[in-house]
Enzyme design. Structure first.
Site, PDB file in Angstrom:
ATOM      1  N   SER A  42       0.795  -1.228   0.000  1.00 27.35           N
ATOM      2  CA  SER A  42       0.000   0.000   0.000  1.00 27.35           C
ATOM      3  C   SER A  42       0.821   1.269   0.000  1.00 27.35           C
ATOM      4  O   SER A  42       0.285   2.347  -0.237  1.00 27.35           O
ATOM      5  CB  SER A  42      -0.949   0.017   1.211  1.00 27.35           C
ATOM      6  OG  SER A  42      -0.208  -0.069   2.414  1.00 27.35           O
ATOM      7  N   HIS A  58       0.549   4.850   7.185  1.00 21.66           N
ATOM      8  CA  HIS A  58       1.145   5.387   5.965  1.00 21.66           C
ATOM      9  C   HIS A  58       1.613   6.828   6.094  1.00 21.66           C
ATOM     10  O   HIS A  58       1.043   7.598   6.863  1.00 21.66           O
ATOM     11  CB  HIS A  58       0.137   5.271   4.816  1.00 21.66           C
ATOM     12  CG  HIS A  58      -0.403   3.897   4.633  1.00 21.66           C
ATOM     13  ND1 HIS A  58      -1.592   3.499   5.194  1.00 21.66           N
ATOM     14  CD2 HIS A  58       0.104   2.827   3.983  1.00 21.66           C
ATOM     15  CE1 HIS A  58      -1.809   2.217   4.883  1.00 21.66           C
ATOM     16  NE2 HIS A  58      -0.782   1.794   4.154  1.00 21.66           N
ATOM     17  N   ASP A 117      -2.102   8.308   8.166  1.00 20.03           N
ATOM     18  CA  ASP A 117      -3.036   7.502   8.950  1.00 20.03           C
ATOM     19  C   ASP A 117      -2.241   6.614   9.894  1.00 20.03           C
ATOM     20  O   ASP A 117      -1.093   6.911  10.208  1.00 20.03           O
ATOM     21  CB  ASP A 117      -3.980   6.700   8.035  1.00 20.03           C
ATOM     22  CG  ASP A 117      -3.234   5.734   7.115  1.00 20.03           C
ATOM     23  OD1 ASP A 117      -2.043   5.459   7.369  1.00 20.03           O
ATOM     24  OD2 ASP A 117      -3.837   5.253   6.138  1.00 20.03           O
TER      25      ASP A 117
END
Length: 371
Positions: free
Chosen positions: A42, A339, A336
């Protein structure tokens, strides 16, 4: 948590002054490589998870907050407030942003083609096939390589020259460390070294497969100190306050440090064995240690708390419509619970391009692209 791809894979904020002094990347209208191919998790996913029908909602970056600072001001599948590390590297190479998500080409009915490259990354994925099963279904590295192989076969021999001159950008491994560090019922005789060696052997296999398909230029991002992201700091509280000297989750950070050394050694070995292979590997754990050492970060200054904050300690929680956004995103390392912010990713990408061998070895990405 949504696509916990590796937290701040490369928070090289300590390199800011160097980046500003020397600059980095391609000039206007100039491309340093013909195409870029992206693999991983991600930290570099630009929308594949959003298009995976079996992927659970919590593993997709499609809440309105994701993309609040993107030019579209809408969620794009990036686990960021704007552009992520793949985008930032692509810009320095002379592209507008990361190449498109592989599944977006399929969704639009476009026959997958090389052109500027393709992004195969999938949030939550890892080096092991079982990593990310909590998401319901993601593209493992094996899946990503399989799709790339099919695209190459479709293109035929005409693709070889393009592939050999293109950059292969890989950011993966953090999710494997997360899941191992948080195993609910670990065996009493668990062997960390054997686990990490297994990860490195898998990495070796994937690089050999890419090389066999024509890839020659590899930019490798090793997992950062994954124990320092907000979710892992919060986890340390639940593990009898198992903090290290950086006030991060000790077991996860120990794995990160060991993995880099093993991976760097394996790449040196491959560089001698595979004809024409060139690589650049970043010691993300070493970079992060400078950032997270108390008093080490000067810009941004908030290194332990999520900007898109949930109700938990260190702002942990889903970055959804109930989350609170920090007013100044450039002051935070983390967007977040896992990340980096767009700002942090941009600083990290600049460091990747110009580092003089302190953390990026044996050459930086700028030098790799120029070969």
């Amino acid at each position: 948590m949504a696509g916990r791809g590796g937290a701040f894979a490369l928070v090289a904020l300590c390199m800011l002054e160097l980046a500003l002094l020397h600059g980095a990347g391609a000039g206007a209208g100039e491309r340093l490589v013909p195409a870029m191919f992206v693999f991983g998790d991600s930290t570099v996913d630009v929308g594949n998870n959003n298009l995976l029908p079996v992927c659970k909602p919590e593993c997709r970056a499609n809440y309105p907050q994701y993309g609040v600072d993107h030019p579209s001001h809408a969620p794009t599948g990036r686990f960021s407030n704007g552009y992520n590390l793949a985008d930032q590297i692509a810009k320095l190479l002379g592209f507008n942003e990361s190449p498109p998500a592989f599944l977006s080409l399929q969704a639009e009915g476009i026959i997958p083609r090389m052109n500027d490259g393709i992004n195969f990354a999938s949030g939550g994925s890892g080096l092991q096939n079982q990593t990310g099963e909590h998401c319901g279904g993601v593209y493992s590295m094996a899946d990503q390589l399989e799709e790339f192989t099919l695209v190459v076969k479709m293109m035929g021999n005409s693709s070889y020259d393009l592939i050999s001159r293109s950059l292969f950008f890989i950011s993966v491994g953090s999710n494997d460390l997360f899941e191992y560090a948080h195993a609910k019922n670990p065996p009493p005789n668990r062997n960390d070294t054997a686990f990490l060696k297994c990860l490195v052997d898998s990495y070796k296999t994937y690089l050999q497969e890419l090389h066999a398909l024509g890839a020659r230029k590899f930019s490798i991002v090793s997992p950062s100190l994954v124990g320092c992201c907000p979710s892992q700091r919060a986890a340390a509280l639940q593990h009898h306050n198992d903090f290290d000297e950086l006030h991060c989750f000790r077991p996860a950070n120990n794995l990160s440090k060991q993995l880099y050394a093993l991976l760097a050694s394996k790449l040196q070995e491959l560089g001698g064995d595979l004809d024409g292979m060139h690589y650049s590997i970043c010691d993300s754990a070493g970079m992060a240690e400078m950032v997270f050492t108390p008093g080490g970060a000067k810009d941004p200054t908030v290194v332990d708390t999520a900007c898109c904050a949930g109700p938990g300690p260190f702002g942990v929680g889903l970055c959804n419509t109930s989350a609170t956004l920090c007013p100044n995103r450039t002051n935070f390392v983390f967007w977040d619970s896992f990340h980096p912010t767009e700002y942090a990713s941009g600083l990290a990408a600049s460091a990747l391009f110009i580092d003089n061998g302190k953390f990026v070895r044996p050459i930086n990405v700028g030098q790799l692209a120029a070969l």
